[in-house]
Design a protein around this motif. Sequence first.
Motif, PDB file in Angstrom:
ATOM      1  N   THR A 137      -9.079  -5.235   6.183  1.00 12.51           N
ATOM      2  CA  THR A 137      -7.738  -4.856   5.418  1.00 12.51           C
ATOM      3  C   THR A 137      -7.237  -6.108   4.499  1.00 12.51           C
ATOM      4  OG1 THR A 137      -7.210  -3.717   7.408  1.00 12.51           O
ATOM      5  CG2 THR A 137      -5.508  -4.301   5.851  1.00 12.51           C
ATOM      6  N   THR A 138      -6.919  -5.785   3.411  1.00 13.94           N
ATOM      7  CA  THR A 138      -6.363  -7.066   2.502  1.00 13.94           C
ATOM      8  C   THR A 138      -4.947  -6.791   2.225  1.00 13.94           C
ATOM      9  OG1 THR A 138      -7.173  -5.673   0.559  1.00 13.94           O
ATOM     10  CG2 THR A 138      -8.585  -7.317   1.227  1.00 13.94           C
ATOM     11  N   GLN A 139      -4.425  -5.542   2.567  1.00 11.14           N
ATOM     12  CA  GLN A 139      -2.982  -5.248   2.382  1.00 11.14           C
ATOM     13  C   GLN A 139      -2.672  -4.006   2.820  1.00 11.14           C
ATOM     14  OE1 GLN A 139      -1.164  -6.137  -1.588  1.00 11.14           O
ATOM     15  NE2 GLN A 139       0.431  -4.572  -1.182  1.00 11.14           N
ATOM     16  N   GLN A 140      -1.701  -3.806   3.641  1.00  8.66           N
ATOM     17  CA  GLN A 140      -1.122  -2.630   4.123  1.00  8.66           C
ATOM     18  C   GLN A 140      -0.153  -1.870   3.079  1.00  8.66           C
ATOM     19  OE1 GLN A 140       0.317  -3.043   7.977  1.00  8.66           O
ATOM     20  NE2 GLN A 140      -1.620  -2.907   8.970  1.00  8.66           N
ATOM     21  N   THR A 141      -0.392  -0.698   3.007  1.00  6.43           N
ATOM     22  CA  THR A 141       0.804   0.020   2.066  1.00  6.43           C
ATOM     23  C   THR A 141       1.464   1.101   2.790  1.00  6.43           C
ATOM     24  OG1 THR A 141      -0.859   1.728   1.238  1.00  6.43           O
ATOM     25  CG2 THR A 141      -0.614  -0.515   0.418  1.00  6.43           C
ATOM     26  N   ARG A 142       2.271   1.877   2.014  1.00  5.54           N
ATOM     27  CA  ARG A 142       3.257   3.002   2.306  1.00  5.54           C
ATOM     28  C   ARG A 142       2.664   4.225   1.524  1.00  5.54           C
ATOM     29  NH1 ARG A 142       8.809   2.471   0.943  1.00  5.54           N
ATOM     30  NH2 ARG A 142       8.085   1.216  -0.737  1.00  5.54           N
ATOM     31  N   TRP A 143       1.456   4.194   1.121  1.00  8.65           N
ATOM     32  CA  TRP A 143       0.822   5.387   0.423  1.00  8.65           C
ATOM     33  C   TRP A 143       1.042   6.578   1.054  1.00  8.65           C
ATOM     34  CZ3 TRP A 143      -3.423   2.055  -1.798  1.00  8.65           C
ATOM     35  CH2 TRP A 143      -2.881   1.164  -2.629  1.00  8.65           C
ATOM     36  N   GLN A 144       1.379   7.616   0.789  1.00  9.46           N
ATOM     37  CA  GLN A 144       0.951   9.278   1.580  1.00  9.46           C
ATOM     38  C   GLN A 144      -0.226   9.936   0.824  1.00  9.46           C
ATOM     39  OE1 GLN A 144       4.548  11.247   2.308  1.00  9.46           O
ATOM     40  NE2 GLN A 144       5.904   9.397   2.590  1.00  9.46           N
ATOM     41  N   THR A 145      -0.333   9.245  -0.488  1.00  9.47           N
ATOM     42  CA  THR A 145      -1.534  10.224  -0.705  1.00  9.47           C
ATOM     43  C   THR A 145      -2.073   9.344  -2.164  1.00  9.47           C
ATOM     44  OG1 THR A 145      -2.557  12.193  -1.735  1.00  9.47           O
ATOM     45  CG2 THR A 145      -0.504  11.927  -2.367  1.00  9.47           C
ATOM     46  N   LEU A 146      -3.300   9.437  -2.678  1.00  5.18           N
ATOM     47  CA  LEU A 146      -3.460   8.923  -4.118  1.00  5.18           C
ATOM     48  C   LEU A 146      -3.680  10.104  -4.965  1.00  5.18           C
ATOM     49  CD1 LEU A 146      -6.657   6.474  -3.012  1.00  5.18           C
ATOM     50  CD2 LEU A 146      -4.111   5.898  -3.294  1.00  5.18           C
ATOM     51  N   GLY A 196      -3.692   1.691   3.118  1.00  6.86           N
ATOM     52  CA  GLY A 196      -3.747   0.514   2.482  1.00  6.86           C
ATOM     53  C   GLY A 196      -5.052   0.128   1.637  1.00  6.86           C
ATOM     54  N   MET A 197      -5.121  -1.307   1.317  1.00  9.38           N
ATOM     55  CA  MET A 197      -6.243  -1.617   0.694  1.00  9.38           C
ATOM     56  C   MET A 197      -7.349  -2.277   1.587  1.00  9.38           C
ATOM     57  SD  MET A 197      -4.206  -3.532  -2.464  1.00  9.38           S
ATOM     58  CE  MET A 197      -2.703  -3.278  -2.958  1.00  9.38           C
ATOM     59  N   TYR A 198      -8.377  -2.082   1.341  1.00  6.53           N
ATOM     60  CA  TYR A 198      -9.274  -2.402   2.219  1.00  6.53           C
ATOM     61  C   TYR A 198     -10.716  -2.808   1.353  1.00  6.53           C
ATOM     62  CZ  TYR A 198      -6.923   0.140   5.651  1.00  6.53           C
ATOM     63  OH  TYR A 198      -5.961   0.822   6.508  1.00  6.53           O
ATOM     64  N   GLU A 199     -10.483  -4.339   0.765  1.00  9.28           N
ATOM     65  CA  GLU A 199     -11.530  -4.829  -0.015  1.00  9.28           C
ATOM     66  C   GLU A 199     -11.604  -3.918  -1.367  1.00  9.28           C
ATOM     67  OE1 GLU A 199     -15.058  -6.638   1.419  1.00  9.28           O
ATOM     68  OE2 GLU A 199     -14.267  -6.170   3.601  1.00  9.28           O
ATOM     69  N   GLY A 200     -12.709  -3.127  -1.634  1.00  5.91           N
ATOM     70  CA  GLY A 200     -12.568  -2.305  -2.794  1.00  5.91           C
ATOM     71  C   GLY A 200     -12.132  -0.874  -2.633  1.00  5.91           C
ATOM     72  N   LEU A 201     -11.630  -0.474  -1.606  1.00  2.00           N
ATOM     73  CA  LEU A 201     -11.164   0.659  -1.074  1.00  2.00           C
ATOM     74  C   LEU A 201      -9.777   0.824  -1.032  1.00  2.00           C
ATOM     75  CD1 LEU A 201     -11.897   3.663  -0.286  1.00  2.00           C
ATOM     76  CD2 LEU A 201     -11.948   2.900   2.296  1.00  2.00           C
ATOM     77  N   LEU A 202      -9.217   1.866  -2.114  1.00  2.00           N
ATOM     78  CA  LEU A 202      -7.656   2.282  -1.726  1.00  2.00           C
ATOM     79  C   LEU A 202      -7.706   3.227  -0.873  1.00  2.00           C
ATOM     80  CD1 LEU A 202      -6.720   1.855  -5.368  1.00  2.00           C
ATOM     81  CD2 LEU A 202      -6.707  -0.105  -3.836  1.00  2.00           C
TER      82      LEU A 202
END
Length: 204
Positions: A126-135, A31-37
């Motif tokens: 937490t600002t948004q949850q995502t389905r990312w498996q990697t960056l 997810g997105m955590y303020e400035g952190l992806l």
Amino acid sequence: MAMTTKATRIVCGFSLLMTAFSSYATTLQSGMYEGLLLAVSPTGNITGYYSESAEDSVKRTCTFFLTGHVSAQQPDKITSWSSSVLPGYIAANSTGVTLTLPDGQNHAGCMSVLMPEIATGLELETTQQTRWQTLMQVSSPRAYLSNTPAAATRRKAWIVKGDVVGVIQKQAGWTKVEFVNGSGKTTPGWVSSNDLQPLTPPAS
């Protein structure tokens, strides 16, 4: 006696449910955590990208990458890097994550931007949850976005070298990604897998 047993079962069941919920709530999630992806793969691999800017008379930017692996006990050890490689920790909390880099302000550009709490534990909501498996990071000058994993559906939109994207899935030479711009807007699309590279720390 039967009523006591039934009540005991209800209490025990509720306790187990709350324990399970508590465990889930404190597990690292993509997810997105303020400035952190942040991305956490099904196998527990952690990848992250932190970006923060401050502007008065001059714009200053603090960015760095991180990798690690989910362990049996939190906090999880991570490796972060920009111009140098620095160790740290990350852990889930009730509102997001806690990122700890004892020497984090030594990352390029971070001394006057990154909060000093990074040394002992910077809490990010937490600002948004995502389905990312990697960056992953764009490695070509331009990576055009397509609506499907096919060049025929290419859009008049692209991401550029150095951009970081969240990966949702891969399919026959194509990768479905989400790009997050500076204002937090998410743009999805498929790109050629050849246009991307993994986040890999340099040799320390």
